[in-house]
Design an enzyme around this catalytic site. Structure first.
Site, PDB file in Angstrom:
ATOM      1  N   ASN A  13       0.971  -1.226   0.168  1.00  0.00           N
ATOM      2  CA  ASN A  13      -0.066   0.124  -0.107  1.00  0.00           C
ATOM      3  C   ASN A  13       0.823   1.139   0.186  1.00  0.00           C
ATOM      4  OD1 ASN A  13      -1.974   2.114   0.352  1.00  0.00           O
ATOM      5  ND2 ASN A  13      -2.363   1.611   2.622  1.00  0.00           N
ATOM      6  N   LYS A  15       0.204   4.222  -0.407  1.00  0.00           N
ATOM      7  CA  LYS A  15      -0.436   5.576   0.023  1.00  0.00           C
ATOM      8  C   LYS A  15      -0.251   6.650  -0.739  1.00  0.00           C
ATOM      9  CE  LYS A  15       0.329   3.463   4.691  1.00  0.00           C
ATOM     10  NZ  LYS A  15      -0.186   3.460   6.015  1.00  0.00           N
ATOM     11  N   HIS A  98      -9.359   1.008   4.105  1.00  0.00           N
ATOM     12  CA  HIS A  98      -8.356   1.243   5.130  1.00  0.00           C
ATOM     13  C   HIS A  98      -8.682   2.047   6.270  1.00  0.00           C
ATOM     14  CE1 HIS A  98      -4.113   2.394   5.991  1.00  0.00           C
ATOM     15  NE2 HIS A  98      -3.791   1.354   5.348  1.00  0.00           N
ATOM     16  N   GLU A 100      -7.184   4.412   7.449  1.00  0.00           N
ATOM     17  CA  GLU A 100      -6.890   5.858   7.096  1.00  0.00           C
ATOM     18  C   GLU A 100      -8.096   6.506   6.480  1.00  0.00           C
ATOM     19  OE1 GLU A 100      -3.162   5.431   5.242  1.00  0.00           O
ATOM     20  OE2 GLU A 100      -2.300   4.896   7.006  1.00  0.00           O
ATOM     21  N   GLU A 170      -5.846  -5.550   9.973  1.00  0.00           N
ATOM     22  CA  GLU A 170      -4.901  -4.575  10.286  1.00  0.00           C
ATOM     23  C   GLU A 170      -5.141  -3.862  11.670  1.00  0.00           C
ATOM     24  OE1 GLU A 170      -2.823  -3.017   6.569  1.00  0.00           O
ATOM     25  OE2 GLU A 170      -4.432  -1.846   6.713  1.00  0.00           O
ATOM     26  N   GLY A 176       1.746   1.845  10.777  1.00  0.00           N
ATOM     27  CA  GLY A 176       2.816   3.020  10.594  1.00  0.00           C
ATOM     28  C   GLY A 176       3.084   3.456  11.811  1.00  0.00           C
ATOM     29  N   SER A 216       2.713  -2.331  10.423  1.00  0.00           N
ATOM     30  CA  SER A 216       4.434  -2.411  10.464  1.00  0.00           C
ATOM     31  C   SER A 216       4.973  -3.982  10.308  1.00  0.00           C
ATOM     32  CB  SER A 216       4.493  -2.229  11.900  1.00  0.00           C
ATOM     33  OG  SER A 216       4.028  -0.783  12.264  1.00  0.00           O
TER      34      SER A 216
HETATM   35  C1  PEP Z   1      -1.024  -0.059   5.737  1.00  0.00           C
HETATM   36  O1  PEP Z   1      -1.015   1.223   5.359  1.00  0.00           O
HETATM   37  O2  PEP Z   1      -1.960  -0.910   5.357  1.00  0.00           O
HETATM   38  C2  PEP Z   1      -0.008  -0.569   6.793  1.00  0.00           C
HETATM   39  C3  PEP Z   1      -0.025  -1.686   6.986  1.00  0.00           C
HETATM   40  O3  PEP Z   1       0.876   0.449   6.950  1.00  0.00           O
HETATM   41  P1  PEP Z   1       2.571   0.068   7.610  1.00  0.00           P
HETATM   42  O4  PEP Z   1       2.924  -1.289   6.964  1.00  0.00           O
HETATM   43  O5  PEP Z   1       3.344   1.216   7.225  1.00  0.00           O
HETATM   44  O6  PEP Z   1       2.043  -0.203   9.141  1.00  0.00           O
END
Ligand code: PEP
Length: 255
Positions: A13, A15, A98, A100, A170, A176, A216
């Site tokens: 992803n 972003k 997601h 966000e 998630e 993040g 992460s």
């Molecule tokens: C994500 O944006 O779906 C995500 C898992 O980000 P990160 O791996 O940076 O935590």
């Protein structure tokens, strides 16, 4: 035990990162890191980089995805993009719901359900994101929250379509932040999701659905997370922007 029944999928992803030339460069760096047949690799790029990404992945096996899709087919929805538009460009996947988008753009379980249906009818594979907030985990309501998200995301979707959906578990507190769920927490939540799918659609469908972990995931922790029985892949943010790290994660999933 049942991992052989489903496809391992590693999805990046990106972003709101990468211009068209930058996207092509990153894909060119990922290309030599692809592992034959071991798992499906997807890059979910900004809308503006979709065409460049589709061009760059030609003959590589890498798939391209978008990061959102609108639920109507066309009309007066300024700023939105339809499933047919994404399909026509050559996108095959789309991330839906997601955290966000839920946090900053008013996405709800209802809009997640509508977008999922529109992706399916437009021939895209939805990657539906679910996961609890930190306070929800601390209040011991993770199971309730994730069960509700699954039930509402899949409302009105039949078994044949449900089997096409990819789910990304998630935990929001891990996205993040550099704080990763433990292998056991990831397995427990992915198993919960599979149990919910089994209750809705029966075990064969539940056993066939790819459930990713995201939050992460990185080159150092991917192998252990991906070894868990119900963790079939990863949705990766930060580490998907570094080809070498993404390559290590692909390799971990392919083995
Ligand atoms: C994500 O944006 O779906 C995500 C898992 O980000 P990160 O791996 O940076 O935590």
């Amino acid at each position: 035990m049942r991992k052989e029944l489903r496809k391992a999928i590693i999805a990046g992803n990106w972003k709101m990162n990468k211009t068209r030339p930058e996207a092509a460069t990153l894909i060119n760096e990922i290309k030599p890191l692809m592992q034959n047949n071991g798992c499906e690799v997807v890059v979910c790029v900004p809308f503006t980089a979709l065409v460049a990404a589709v061009e760059a992945v030609k003959d590589t096996g890498i798939r391209v995805g978008a990061q959102n899709v609108h639920f109507e087919a066309s009309g007066a929805f300024t700023g939105e993009i339809s499933a047919a538009m994404l399909k026509e460009i050559g996108a095959e996947y789309v991330i839906i719901g997601h955290s966000e988008r839920r946090q900053y753009f008013g996405e709800t379980d209802e809009t997640v359900n509508k977008r999922t249906k529109s992706a399916l009818s437009g021939g895209l594979i939805p990657i539906v994101c679910v996961g609890e907030l930190l306070w929800e985990r601390e209040a011991n309501i993770t199971e309730e929250v994730v069960s509700r998200q699954i039930k509402l995301a899949f409302a009105g979707i039949d078994a044949a379509d449900a089997a096409k959906i990819v789910i990304a578990y998630e935990p929001v507190w891990a996205i993040g932040t550099g704080v990763t769920a433990t292998n056991e927490q990831a397995q427990e939540a992915c198993k919960l999701i599979r149990d919910r799918l089994a209750a809705l659609y029966g075990k064969p469908v539940a056993d066939s659905v790819t459930i990713q972990y995201g939050g992460s995931m990185n080159a150092a922790n991917a192998a252990e997370l991906l070894a868990k029985e119900d963790v079939d892949g990863g949705l990766i943010g930060g580490a998907s922007l570094k080809a070498a790290d993404f390559g290590v994660i692909i390799k971990a999933a392919a083995s």
